[in-house]
Design a protein around this motif. Structure first.
Motif, PDB file in Angstrom:
ATOM      1  N   ARG A 183       0.952  -1.147   0.033  1.00  0.00           N
ATOM      2  CA  ARG A 183       0.042   0.066   0.189  1.00  0.00           C
ATOM      3  C   ARG A 183       0.806   1.427   0.118  1.00  0.00           C
ATOM      4  O   ARG A 183       1.809   1.166   0.450  1.00  0.00           O
ATOM      5  CB  ARG A 183      -0.840  -0.031   1.096  1.00  0.00           C
ATOM      6  N   LEU A 184       0.300   2.219  -0.416  1.00  0.00           N
ATOM      7  CA  LEU A 184       1.103   3.626  -0.507  1.00  0.00           C
ATOM      8  C   LEU A 184       1.349   3.931   1.066  1.00  0.00           C
ATOM      9  O   LEU A 184       2.197   4.543   1.448  1.00  0.00           O
ATOM     10  CB  LEU A 184       0.378   4.708  -1.121  1.00  0.00           C
ATOM     11  N   ILE A 185       0.197   3.631   1.855  1.00  0.00           N
ATOM     12  CA  ILE A 185       0.128   4.227   3.184  1.00  0.00           C
ATOM     13  C   ILE A 185      -0.365   2.987   3.921  1.00  0.00           C
ATOM     14  O   ILE A 185      -1.623   2.628   3.711  1.00  0.00           O
ATOM     15  CB  ILE A 185      -0.937   5.422   3.315  1.00  0.00           C
ATOM     16  N   SER A 186       0.308   2.442   4.856  1.00  0.00           N
ATOM     17  CA  SER A 186      -0.397   1.395   5.379  1.00  0.00           C
ATOM     18  C   SER A 186       0.556   1.231   6.730  1.00  0.00           C
ATOM     19  O   SER A 186       1.845   0.939   6.822  1.00  0.00           O
ATOM     20  CB  SER A 186      -0.646   0.201   4.729  1.00  0.00           C
ATOM     21  N   PRO A 187       0.025   0.637   7.920  1.00  0.00           N
ATOM     22  CA  PRO A 187       0.512   0.251   9.138  1.00  0.00           C
ATOM     23  C   PRO A 187       1.033  -1.295   8.914  1.00  0.00           C
ATOM     24  O   PRO A 187       1.942  -1.647   9.591  1.00  0.00           O
ATOM     25  CB  PRO A 187      -0.284   0.487  10.306  1.00  0.00           C
ATOM     26  N   ASN A 188       0.240  -2.208   7.793  1.00  0.00           N
ATOM     27  CA  ASN A 188       0.449  -3.245   7.861  1.00  0.00           C
ATOM     28  C   ASN A 188       1.676  -3.506   6.989  1.00  0.00           C
ATOM     29  O   ASN A 188       1.636  -3.037   5.745  1.00  0.00           O
ATOM     30  CB  ASN A 188      -0.863  -4.175   7.486  1.00  0.00           C
ATOM     31  N   ARG A 199       2.451  -7.998   1.927  1.00  0.00           N
ATOM     32  CA  ARG A 199       2.627  -9.524   1.799  1.00  0.00           C
ATOM     33  C   ARG A 199       2.839 -10.014   0.262  1.00  0.00           C
ATOM     34  O   ARG A 199       2.301  -9.242  -0.679  1.00  0.00           O
ATOM     35  CB  ARG A 199       1.070 -10.164   2.162  1.00  0.00           C
TER      36      ARG A 199
END
Lengths: 429, 313
Positions: free
Chosen positions: B62-67, B70
């Motif tokens: 993702r461009l922005i993600s805390p995860n 995968r």
């Protein structure tokens, strides 16, 4: 010749490194000449001199009021601002203080860019609810103002055509609104209403999702925040789509012309669905003839968008206490009033509104305060909003251009739901 | 700053340049030094992003993600071809755009080049006029044409005036049937001047004697063109064809400014779709996969063109 080679090599390397070197944004790890801690701050206000002027005033007042901190600000143009934030976050260069558009806040808070605001609750409790950004039961952002939308009209035009002037108690109904448009069209207005469809971006969900909500639909099921199914493609949403498509198909509105309120000023349209920020110019041009009317009640009461630009503290800020001190200092009513009158936006506290030239009890723009209090609906407070916003924009534009309403909305729902699912529900259970 | 091969090196004391080993070694160093600015930038901003895009396209980044991202194998590619109707439509639109623009723009450029390739007064003015749109920012041109294409814009007013109101014209950019066509016309108008100049350069490499000889043999102007001009333009033709194709397949700015892919996705292109997915909807992994598909497609098409137009000995 011989000794020149190493010089040439090193010159080339130095140039290359200089070209690719990246400047580090200050993170408060140095001190200024007189031993203060600098607080970095970014605003989206480049190109908006009125707004910038107030910020500069607040900053210099704050810097003069104490000896520990010095706020250093940089301004970006609004168009590039969000990209700059995302890029800075990716490279760990976020400033301490940043302003952001209300609906994007949950996305950034979820991504870990922001820390809870933590300023005194006396301040946040006194603000309009739509000027406070909450995510995951924590306040992450707060703003000095909110914006509001309304329908501008000329009293003389409505009276000459026998159109009833709607009030907050009794807004136009859906049928009445249709009659009004038909009447004004036959009165010679080529397109009787300018709804700003020539604009693009966040304006679309901000301006047109309230119509959807007035019909009883929504952008997402707000109880779970996990799916848009039923909210964005149910019967109410389809009714909204048919109505919205009809505005263009019947020639009541179009998407040409200039962004802003010029068509109304020039009397090329009878009605203009636009924002408070255009109101002062309209007042100057139209004078006492100007009416500021509530949007139509399409079944569930009139609705307008809520939530404007707000302030937040980044998670990488080393001097959050300083940032909080600055924000608490900045929320003085006198500054809120100044923002309101210079920028023409609704002040976030009642006291600031009282003192305002336009938004006070007898101010010419007072109706906006009432609309904001009574009709404002926040855009869904979820990290999925970034996707919801662009998907809704595309779907609404397709509907405007005559696409099949049910099919378009179903497609939008499946896109939104797929995105929520692939992000593991964005933390909602 | 060129380093001339030191022909007088032999007379110089040996010890002085032991540390440079040999003339060849020194030249290599000099060469590397000169490559460095461009080379480092290219690696940083071209090679590394390409490798990153390749790696990202097999993840759900993702461009922005805390995860953390995968690894998802071929999911993104499957999704593009099976579960993303807008992507397939974008491929179709891009293909239509390229199929129309490549021959028309190349042909029109050649026609203009032949027209302005003569010695007469004021010919420079014509060359300048045809070339002006090329040096104008494409964003500015797009905004201007957006106004011209409006329902009550310049183009419809002209049609109205010429046909005395018999034909109204369309709402060009808001009608799914005309939007892509409108963008094609505008794109050709904007870029044709550049290829006119390329053709012109090619024309001026053809020796005048050949034309004189052809005239002596009584060749008509058309015959001169087919037997002298066209064969002489072969290398130019290859260059023009490949550059127009690559530019046409990468159509983005006009779409972003004028239609944002609408109405009803009728002008969405591959690059525009990738940008929308990657930035607006923050699905960088999926956008990287789309970019990779695009990269391979452009590479294959360019190679086919090279093969078809190669010199047959």
């Amino acid at each position: 010749m011989r000794t020149r080679t190493p010089i040439l090599v090193s010159a080339g390397l130095v140039t290359a490194i200089a070209l690719t070197g990246c400047g580090q944004a200050g993170q408060g790890d140095t001190t200024t000449a007189d031993g203060r801690t600098p607080l970095t701050m970014w605003t989206h206000s480049a190109g908006n001199p009125a707004e910038l002027e107030v910020y500069e005033q607040i900053i210099s007042d704050f810097n003069a009021s104490q000896d520990d901190y010095e706020v250093v600000h940089e301004s970006f143009p609004q168009g590039a601002y969000n990209d700059a934030i995302v890029a800075a976050a990716a490279s760990g260069d976020l400033p301490c203080l940043l302003d952001l558009d209300g609906p994007i806040m949950p996305n950034w808070a979820w991504a870990g860019y922001l820390q809870p605001l933590g300023i005194s609750t006396d301040i946040t409790d006194s603000l309009l609810p739509t000027a406070v950004g909450v995510w995951d039961d924590e306040i992450y952002s707060a703003g000095y103002w909110d914006a509001a939308l309304s329908i501008f009209a000329r009293k003389s035009v409505l009276e000459a055509n026998g159109v009833r002037i709607p009030t907050v108690e009794e807004p136009w109904t859906e049928d009445e609104f249709a009659d009004v448009l038909a009447t004004l069209k036959s009165a010679g207005y080529d397109t009787p209403i300018d709804i700003g469809a020539e604009d693009k971006g966040e304006w679309w969900p901000y301006a047109y999702s309230p119509f959807l909500q007035s019909f009883g639909g929504d952008l997402i099921d707000r109880d779970t925040m996990l799916s848009a199914d039923g909210a964005l493609n149910g019967p109410d949403a389809v009714a909204w789509g048919e109505w919205f498509q009809g505005l263009f198909a019947d020639g009541y509105a179009n998407n040409s012309g200039t962004i802003g309120n010029q068509e109304f000023i020039d009397d090329e349209v009878a009605l203009s669905y636009t924002g408070v920020w255009n109101a002062v110019t309209a007042l100057d041009e139209v004078g006492d003839d100007l009416l500021i009317l509530p949007p139509p009640d399409l079944g569930n009461g009139p609705k307008i968008g809520g939530g404007s630009w707000q302030w937040a503290i980044s998670s990488s800020c080393d001097d959050a206490d300083g940032a909080r001190a600055y924000l608490e200092f900045s929320f003085q009513d006198k500054y809120l009033t100044e923002f309101a009158d210079k920028q023409v936006v609704i002040p976030a506290t009642e006291a600031a509104a009282e003192a305002s030239k336009y938004f006070g009890e007898d101010g010419a723009l007072r109706p906006f305060v009432e609309f904001s209090q009574q009709y404002a609906v926040l855009r869904p407070e979820t990290p999925a909003y970034a996707v919801i916003s662009t998907t809704f924009e595309t779907a609404a534009k397709d509907i405007m251009n005559g696409a099949d309403v049910q099919q378009t909305l179903d497609q939008a729902v499946s896109e939104i739901d797929a995105n929520i699912e692939s992000n593991d529900g964005y933390g909602f259970q | 700053m060129t380093v001339t091969p030191p022909t007088v090196a032999a007379e110089e004391p040996r010890r002085a340049y032991r540390r440079f080993r040999s003339t060849k070694g020194r030249e290599t160093w000099a060469g590397l030094g000169m490559i460095a600015p461009a080379g480092i930038l290219l690696v940083l901003f071209l090679i590394i992003p390409v490798i990153l895009a390749f790696a990202l396209s097999f993840t759900n980044a993702r461009l922005i993600s805390p995860n953390p991202p995968r690894f998802v194998g071929m999911d993104n590619f499957l999704r593009a071809f099976t579960a993303d109707p807008v992507f397939l439509q974008s491929v179709g639109n891009t293909a239509v755009f390229a199929l129309v623009v490549v021959p028309v723009q190349a042909g029109l450029g050649l026609l203009l080049a032949v027209l302005v390739n003569r010695r007469m007064r004021g010919i420079t003015a014509f060359r300048v006029i045809f070339f002006i749109p090329v040096v104008t920012s494409i964003v500015v041109v797009s905004i201007l044409w957006k106004f011209m294409y409006q329902n009550d814009g310049l183009i419809n007013s002209m049609i109205d005036a010429i046909t005395f109101g018999a034909w109204q014209g369309a709402d060009w950019l808001n009608d799914p049937n005309t939007a892509l066509g409108a963008i094609i016309v505008m794109s050709i108008w904007q870029a044709v001047g550049f290829h006119m100049i390329i053709w012109l350069a090619g024309l001026q490499t053809i020796p005048e004697e050949l034309y004189e000889a052809a005239k002596m043999d009584g060749a008509s102007p058309w015959r001169q063109f087919t037997s002298v001009t066209w064969p002489g333009l072969r290398p130019t033709m290859v260059f023009v064809l490949v550059t127009i194709t690559i530019a046409a397949l990468g159509l983005f700015v006009q779409i972003s400014v004028m239609t944002q892919g609408g109405p009803v996705n009728s002008t969405s292109t591959i690059v525009f779709h990738a940008v929308r997915k990657g930035y607006a909807q923050q699905e960088i992994g999926y956008a990287a996969a789309i970019s990779l598909i695009f990269f391979i497609a452009v590479l294959v098409i360019a190679l086919i063109q090279r093969r078809l137009t190669r010199e047959k000995d």
